[in-house]
Design a protein around this motif. Structure first.
Motif, PDB file in Angstrom:
ATOM      1  N   VAL A 187       0.883  -1.230   0.033  1.00  0.00           N
ATOM      2  CA  VAL A 187      -0.041   0.195   0.004  1.00  0.00           C
ATOM      3  C   VAL A 187       0.733   1.392   0.015  1.00  0.00           C
ATOM      4  N   MET A 188       1.974   1.250   0.618  1.00  0.00           N
ATOM      5  CA  MET A 188       2.923   2.328   0.754  1.00  0.00           C
ATOM      6  C   MET A 188       3.430   2.636  -0.617  1.00  0.00           C
ATOM      7  N   GLU A 189       3.976   1.555  -1.303  1.00  0.00           N
ATOM      8  CA  GLU A 189       4.364   1.621  -2.622  1.00  0.00           C
ATOM      9  C   GLU A 189       3.555   2.482  -3.777  1.00  0.00           C
ATOM     10  N   ARG A 190       2.204   1.857  -3.612  1.00  0.00           N
ATOM     11  CA  ARG A 190       1.196   2.519  -4.211  1.00  0.00           C
ATOM     12  C   ARG A 190       0.863   4.035  -4.247  1.00  0.00           C
ATOM     13  N   LEU A 191       0.912   4.190  -2.733  1.00  0.00           N
ATOM     14  CA  LEU A 191       0.755   5.502  -2.382  1.00  0.00           C
ATOM     15  C   LEU A 191       2.086   6.405  -2.709  1.00  0.00           C
ATOM     16  N   GLU A 192       3.217   6.080  -2.677  1.00  0.00           N
ATOM     17  CA  GLU A 192       4.467   6.654  -3.049  1.00  0.00           C
ATOM     18  C   GLU A 192       4.359   7.171  -4.529  1.00  0.00           C
ATOM     19  N   ARG A 193       3.823   5.934  -5.379  1.00  0.00           N
ATOM     20  CA  ARG A 193       3.774   6.049  -6.937  1.00  0.00           C
ATOM     21  C   ARG A 193       2.725   7.187  -7.027  1.00  0.00           C
TER      22      ARG A 193
END
Length: 71
Positions: free
Chosen positions: A41-47
């Motif tokens: 979820v954090m990776e998607r949010l960062e993207r």
């Protein structure tokens, strides 16, 4: 613990400790799975955040280009 089972001797405290160890192992597995989901979820949010930043920079750049061309 496995040696005690092979001899046929199993006491309540030993079984309780073994059950606790299994429970702790399951809890660690659950925590690891939860951390993996949080990281995804954090990776998607960062993207998404970087896409928003690039969008803002592109909008500012487009406005600057329009002002330069309009002069």
């Amino acid at each position: 613990m496995d040696d005690l089972r092979e001899t046929g001797f199993a006491c309540a405290p030993g079984l309780r400790i073994e059950a606790h160890e299994r429970l702790v192992a399951l809890q660690f597995a659950q925590v690891a799975a939860t951390l993996e989901r949080i990281e995804a979820v954090m990776e998607r949010l960062e993207r998404r955040l970087w896409i928003a930043v690039y969008g803002v920079v592109a909008a500012i750049g487009a406005q600057a280009a329009q002002q330069i061309v309009g002069m």
